[in-house]
Design an enzyme around this catalytic site. Structure first.
Site, PDB file in Angstrom:
ATOM      1  N   GLY A  68      28.637 -21.263  -5.198  1.00 21.84           N
ATOM      2  CA  GLY A  68      28.132 -22.625  -5.022  1.00 21.84           C
ATOM      3  C   GLY A  68      26.617 -22.703  -5.109  1.00 21.84           C
ATOM      4  CD  GLU A  77      32.392 -19.150  -7.418  1.00 23.53           C
ATOM      5  OE1 GLU A  77      31.640 -20.053  -7.065  1.00 23.53           O
ATOM      6  OE2 GLU A  77      32.087 -18.342  -8.325  1.00 23.53           O
ATOM      7  CD  GLU A 133      30.162 -24.009  -8.643  1.00 24.58           C
ATOM      8  OE1 GLU A 133      31.064 -24.318  -9.432  1.00 24.58           O
ATOM      9  OE2 GLU A 133      30.346 -23.875  -7.424  1.00 24.58           O
ATOM     10  CB  ALA A 177      31.499 -21.718  -0.670  1.00 26.98           C
TER      11      ALA A 177
END
Length: 698
Positions: free
Chosen positions: A102, A125, A105, A63
């Site tokens: 992310g 995370e 993901e 992210a």
């Protein structure tokens, strides 16, 4: 089309490339670009399959953390992932470098994944006090099974491509990401292979649905070391939703968990620590563009506990070492301990079986300081007295090559004074490693009065190369960490004279989240060291002296402030110590009182923060965050409290200043009066963080 994501067509294959240096983070622009390009590829009837890949040195590495805490910008990551997952055409993620957070993901929403053999895939995370918030906890267990998913999500460590292939996270290891991804899409189209949507595939979680202990045992193993942390347990719960709930419900619960954590004090502290560590690499007052000197070989003087640990750190990073002792016997002992340490790690599976031999081969053990000649960096780890250090640095003039950086691993002594012993003070600085040096991450780099900027940059660069967190500090007694610790030590001792017991003080400190309290730490280090030093300086400390006079030196004698069963390091309260304290207080005519846990916590922590304020005032540390880095990585300050200066801001500086004034009067100790900087910030309603913001603005 987007500036940071582009779509190219190679006849029937659409290639979507993210190009947003340095790490292709998932900023709003990147999210929007992926969405736009994937939609365009789906709409183009000539395109039959899609590759999602990245330019530069890495796949999407996570992210964009700078967006945290700001109003969300569309599109939301989950909307982008839905578009990918629901594509009627196969979408293949082609991974190189790191697919983290992310980034992984995004790859999990693709129908297939391929990676180059050096790639790393992970969901870290939890290390920022968060859990994956875009389906990672729901899709990863379906890709690799709940056991490995728990390990990756609750532990936060990435896996390599070989392990990813073995566990079904990727389909193939390829040579180049874009070309490998394209070849894989063509193969899929030729074989007419059906799309695999992880959201619809429960085959890997079926066993855990039938027997939940598969999942709970994996969680128990991974959360053993998570004392005090919220995120690992929340992350484990989220993986549990993948087993217990339909996909969309699990996704909703994961999002709720993520939003709760992102607003929590713990995650704010952990994210602060992440940025503080990076900030510490920026050295104040060094001219722009100053380059590091080359370091191809290091010489370490002293093969004892510290010297051996430092040598291991360099060999672990592949840097050749000349390890120097004054006699064959000491050298043999030091080399033997390093060999044993590595072999024990290899036996536990922590390093490959052939690593001990390879690392030992990098260390050349020799007798005599004259062997420093080919080293670019010399680190002295000899006995902690000024006379010995000066003698060593005087000799280095004769034997070290011109331009070699000369570092002292001292924890207290004045580096300016040490530098005077040599004719090249510009090359001298401190590199204070923490014990055990091969494990502890901090390296306090002490800038002396005459240290050249490029010597300083060299020390910071090499510290990072050997996986240490460097913090540049100035010269004073004890530098940053030990200078602040001394204030805590003073108060812990005083509390015993007022009626507290060692086990009560230690319990308060460990409950706060520190790995051990001051008295257990004294026992571990050896109480005789402080005793000797006090006798040298003609200082008395009635309780500590009485313990030493009774032969209680700590763990090494089986008793100190605590008693220790044979072969055990677990401290046990000892009625003998209580008796000895009572007798001492009686002899000194002191009255005992009941000391509350709240008072103990304030008197352990606030004087250290006060000292931190003095350190900032004197310019010994450039930023409050540098002090926090020292405490997080050198003294086991709990990461979820962000460091002493960060924590002080959360408590409120006015409250801390008021309590210090109160204790200064109550205990008749003027040294507890708030430092001028603390007083000023408290009066203005400001924080330590405001200092950093002001200096950036300036």
């Amino acid at each position: 089309m987007s500036e940071v994501v582009k779509l190219e067509r190679h006849d029937e294959v659409g290639i979507v490339t993210v190009n947003s240096p340095p790490v292709n983070a998932l900023s709003a622009a990147v999210r929007g670009g992926i969405l736009e390009c994937v939609k365009a590829a789906i709409a183009d009837s000539a395109i039959k399959g899609i590759v999602l890949t990245c330019a530069g040195r890495t796949f999407i590495a996570g992210a964009d953390i700078t967006e945290f805490g700001k109003p969300p910008k569309p599109p939301a990551l989950n909307d982008v992932l839905s578009e990918i997952e629901n594509s009627p055409k196969p979408v293949v993620a082609a991974i190189h470098g790191n697919a983290l957070g992310g980034g992984l993901e995004v790859a999990l929403a693709c129908h297939f994944r391929v990676a180059v053999k050096e790639a790393k895939l992970g969901l870290p995370e939890v290390k920022l006090g968060l859990l994956p918030g875009a389906g990672g906890t729901q899709r990863l267990p379906r890709a690799v099974g709940p056991e490995l998913a728990v390990k990756m999500i609750v532990g936060g460590d990435p896996i390599g491509a070989a392990e990813a292939l073995k566990n079904g996270l990727i389909e193939e290891i390829v040579e180049g990401p874009a070309s490998g991804g394209e070849a894989f899409v063509r193969k899929l189209l030729a074989e007419k292979r059906p799309l695999r949507r992880l959201r619809d595939d429960d085959s890997k979680i079926a066993a855990a649905k039938a027997d939940r202990s598969i999942f709970t045992n994996a969680v128990a193993a991974m959360t053993k070391k998570s004392r005090g942390l919220e995120a690992p347990f929340a992350a484990a719960d989220a993986v549990g939703y993948a087993i217990d709930l339909p996909f969309d419900e699990g996704l909703k619960k994961e999002r709720e968990g993520f939003l709760k954590l992102v607003a929590s004090d713990q995650s704010k502290a952990q994210r602060y620590a992440f940025f503080a560590e990076r900030e510490a690499n920026k050295i104040a007052g060094v001219p722009e563009g100053t380059k590091s000197r080359p370091v191809n070989r290091v010489a370490i003087l002293g093969a004892g506990t510290m010297g051996g640990g430092i040598a291991m750190s360099f060999a672990n990073a592949g840097v050749p070492v000349t390890l120097i002792e004054t006699g064959e016997e000491q050298l043999k002992r030091g080399m033997g301990i390093m060999q044993k340490n590595w072999e024990a790690t290899a036996a536990r599976g922590g390093i490959p079986a052939d690593a001990p031999a390879k690392r030992m081969a990098l260390i050349n053990g020799v007798v005599g300081i004259e062997n420093v000649g080919d080293a670019d960096l010399v680190i002295e780890a000899v006995f902690e007295t000024m006379a010995v250090k000066k003698e060593v640095f005087g000799k280095l003039d004769q034997y070290a090559k011109p331009g070699a950086v000369l570092a002292s691993n001292t924890s207290y002594l004045n580096i300016d004074e040490i530098a005077k012993a040599t004719k090249r003070p510009q090359d001298v600085l401190g590199m204070h490693f923490f014990s055990p040096a091969n494990v502890m991450k901090l390296c306090e780099i002490v800038r002396a009065d005459k240290t050249a900027p490029d010597a300083l940059v060299t020390a910071v660069t090499i510290a990072r190369k050997i996986a240490k967190v460097p913090a540049v500090v100035g010269v004073c007694d004890g530098f940053v960490g030990n200078r602040m610790l001394a204030q805590r030590g003073k108060q812990s001792e005083k509390l015993l004279f007022e009626g507290a017991l060692p086990q009560q003080v230690d319990a308060v400190v460990t409950k706060f989240g520190m790995p051990m309290g001051p008295f257990a730490m004294g026992d571990l280090a050896g109480l005789d060291i402080g005793w000797r030093s006090r006798k040298d300086r003609g200082i008395k400390s009635e309780i500590a002296d009485a313990l030493c006079e009774a032969g209680r030196f700590g763990q090494k004698t089986g008793k100190g402030y605590y008693k220790y069963e044979a072969g055990s390091r677990a401290p046990m309260p000892d009625p003998e110590v209580e008796k000895l304290i009572d007798e001492t207080l009686l002899r000194l005519g002191r009255k005992k009182r009941i000391v509350s846990d709240d008072e103990i916590l304030e008197r352990m922590m606030y004087p250290m923060i006060n000292e931190g304020a003095k350190i900032l005032e004197e310019g010994i540390a450039a930023r409050p965050s540098d002090i926090d880095v020292v405490w997080l990585y050198g003294y086991g300050w709990p990461i979820y409290r962000g460091g002493p200066m960060f924590w002080a801001d959360t408590v409120g500086l006015k409250h801390i200043a008021d309590r210090l004034s109160f204790y200064a009067k109550e205990t008749n100790d003027p040294s507890l009066e708030p430092a001028p900087l603390l007083k000023k910030l408290a009066a203005e309603g400001k924080t330590f963080a405001s200092l950093a913001a002001e200096s950036k603005a300036a």
